[in-house]
Design a protein around this motif. Structure first.
Motif, PDB file in Angstrom:
ATOM      1  N   UNK A  89      30.330  71.875  39.144  1.00 39.09           N
ATOM      2  CA  UNK A  89      28.999  71.845  39.759  1.00 39.09           C
ATOM      3  C   UNK A  89      29.095  71.256  41.165  1.00 39.09           C
ATOM      4  N   UNK A  90      28.247  71.757  42.059  1.00 42.91           N
ATOM      5  CA  UNK A  90      28.236  71.238  43.429  1.00 42.91           C
ATOM      6  C   UNK A  90      26.788  71.156  43.912  1.00 42.91           C
ATOM      7  N   UNK A  91      26.558  70.249  44.841  1.00 43.84           N
ATOM      8  CA  UNK A  91      25.205  70.023  45.349  1.00 43.84           C
ATOM      9  C   UNK A  91      25.110  70.512  46.787  1.00 43.84           C
ATOM     10  N   UNK A  92      24.014  71.196  47.101  1.00 43.14           N
ATOM     11  CA  UNK A  92      23.789  71.731  48.452  1.00 43.14           C
ATOM     12  C   UNK A  92      22.369  71.413  48.891  1.00 43.14           C
ATOM     13  N   UNK A  93      22.200  71.309  50.193  1.00 43.88           N
ATOM     14  CA  UNK A  93      20.848  71.180  50.762  1.00 43.88           C
ATOM     15  C   UNK A  93      20.442  72.528  51.327  1.00 43.88           C
ATOM     16  N   UNK A  94      19.200  72.902  51.064  1.00 42.28           N
ATOM     17  CA  UNK A  94      18.698  74.179  51.582  1.00 42.28           C
ATOM     18  C   UNK A  94      17.296  73.974  52.167  1.00 42.28           C
ATOM     19  N   UNK A  95      16.905  74.903  53.033  1.00 38.18           N
ATOM     20  CA  UNK A  95      15.514  74.946  53.492  1.00 38.18           C
ATOM     21  C   UNK A  95      14.724  75.811  52.522  1.00 38.18           C
ATOM     22  N   UNK A  96      13.449  75.478  52.347  1.00 37.37           N
ATOM     23  CA  UNK A  96      12.568  76.293  51.515  1.00 37.37           C
ATOM     24  C   UNK A  96      11.513  76.926  52.412  1.00 37.37           C
ATOM     25  N   UNK A  97      11.355  78.239  52.315  1.00 40.01           N
ATOM     26  CA  UNK A  97      10.219  78.884  52.986  1.00 40.01           C
ATOM     27  C   UNK A  97       8.963  78.608  52.158  1.00 40.01           C
ATOM     28  N   UNK A  98       7.801  78.988  52.692  1.00 34.42           N
ATOM     29  CA  UNK A  98       6.582  78.788  51.895  1.00 34.42           C
ATOM     30  C   UNK A  98       6.609  79.642  50.630  1.00 34.42           C
ATOM     31  N   UNK A  99       7.225  80.832  50.703  1.00 35.48           N
ATOM     32  CA  UNK A  99       7.357  81.665  49.491  1.00 35.48           C
ATOM     33  C   UNK A  99       8.283  80.998  48.472  1.00 35.48           C
ATOM     34  N   UNK A 100       9.387  80.419  48.991  1.00 34.41           N
ATOM     35  CA  UNK A 100      10.304  79.712  48.077  1.00 34.41           C
ATOM     36  C   UNK A 100       9.565  78.574  47.379  1.00 34.41           C
TER      37      UNK A 100
END
Ligand code: COA
Length: 198
Positions: free
Chosen positions: A1-12
């Motif tokens: 398992x690995x952890x990542x940071x992501x951006x979320x759009x308003x749809x996400x």
């Protein structure tokens, strides 16, 4: 398992809202059912000027660069969002009332309120706390902001002895108002802020 940071759009955010609210309720130790009360507010916030959201996700394997669709489907470990403060927002109206009550003069209020990013929510699942994810999300959320300040509110706690307080102090947040009671909430809150960029 690995952890990542992501951006979320308003749809996400709309798609992941139940999971995001579940992280929020678990992190804040709120009673189950709070999600339903907050859902429409979190969605309404996605339409505010300057809204941005970020998330920490955990992938099933430890591939160093999973494809975007895998990241977008990976379970949430944490979520944070905020937006540009504005005079028609309840939170700003409350903070201005609080500043007036503690005797802040007009120029101080104008300086704080004219250009700020409200860090509205920042939560890490209890099982993933204490690994630096909250700080990483806060830094990602605040990177590249064009506002002059970032402001937030957090519940007062004796001796500032919790992870949220330690994180905000470590990031250089200072007191704007202490012991503030928002309308309709019996708990005292601190309003904290700092100049941007971080
Ligand atoms: C507040 C909160 C978002 C902080 O997130 P977090 O991931 O738990 O904490 P941080 O990112 O600050 O991580 C710092 C801790 O991780 C540890 N850590 C481990 N590896 C680390 C790394 N690479 N970088 C930074 N810290 C690391 C630090 O030692 C530190 O431990 P400590 O707090 O016991 O001293 C989170 O604890 C939370 O959701 N709390 C409940 C909800 C809440 O209060 N939200 C804010 C409401 S306003």
């Amino acid at each position: 398992m690995a952890t990542f940071l992501i951006d979320l759009s308003s749809d996400d955010m709309a798609r992941r809202l139940p999971d995001a609210l579940s992280v929020y309720v678990d992190a804040m130790h709120y009673p189950r059912g709070t999600e339903e009360q907050r859902a429409s507010m979190w969605l309404e916030h996605t339409r505010r000027h300057g809204w941005k959201a970020v998330a920490a996700v955990e992938t099933a394997d430890d591939s160093p660069s999973p494809p975007p669709d895998e990241l977008q489907a990976a379970p949430l470990l944490g979520v944070a969002y905020g937006y540009c403060g504005a005079p028609d927002q309840w939170w700003q109206q409350q903070v201005v009332a609080g500043l007036q009550r503690v005797g802040a003069d007009r120029s101080r209020i104008a300086d704080l309120m004219t250009s700020y990013f409200e860090l509205t929510e920042l939560h890490i699942d209890p099982g993933a706390q204490g690994r630096g994810l909250g700080e990483a999300l806060a830094r990602r959320l605040l990177a590249d902001r064009t506002e002059n300040h970032v402001l937030l509110s957090t519940p007062e706690t004796s001796g500032e002895a919790n992870r949220a307080w330690r994180l905000y102090r470590r990031l250089g947040f200072t007191d704007v108002i202490r012991g503030y009671h928002f309308a309709g909430d019996p708990r005292p809150f601190a309003i904290l802020g700092r100049a941007l960029p971080l």
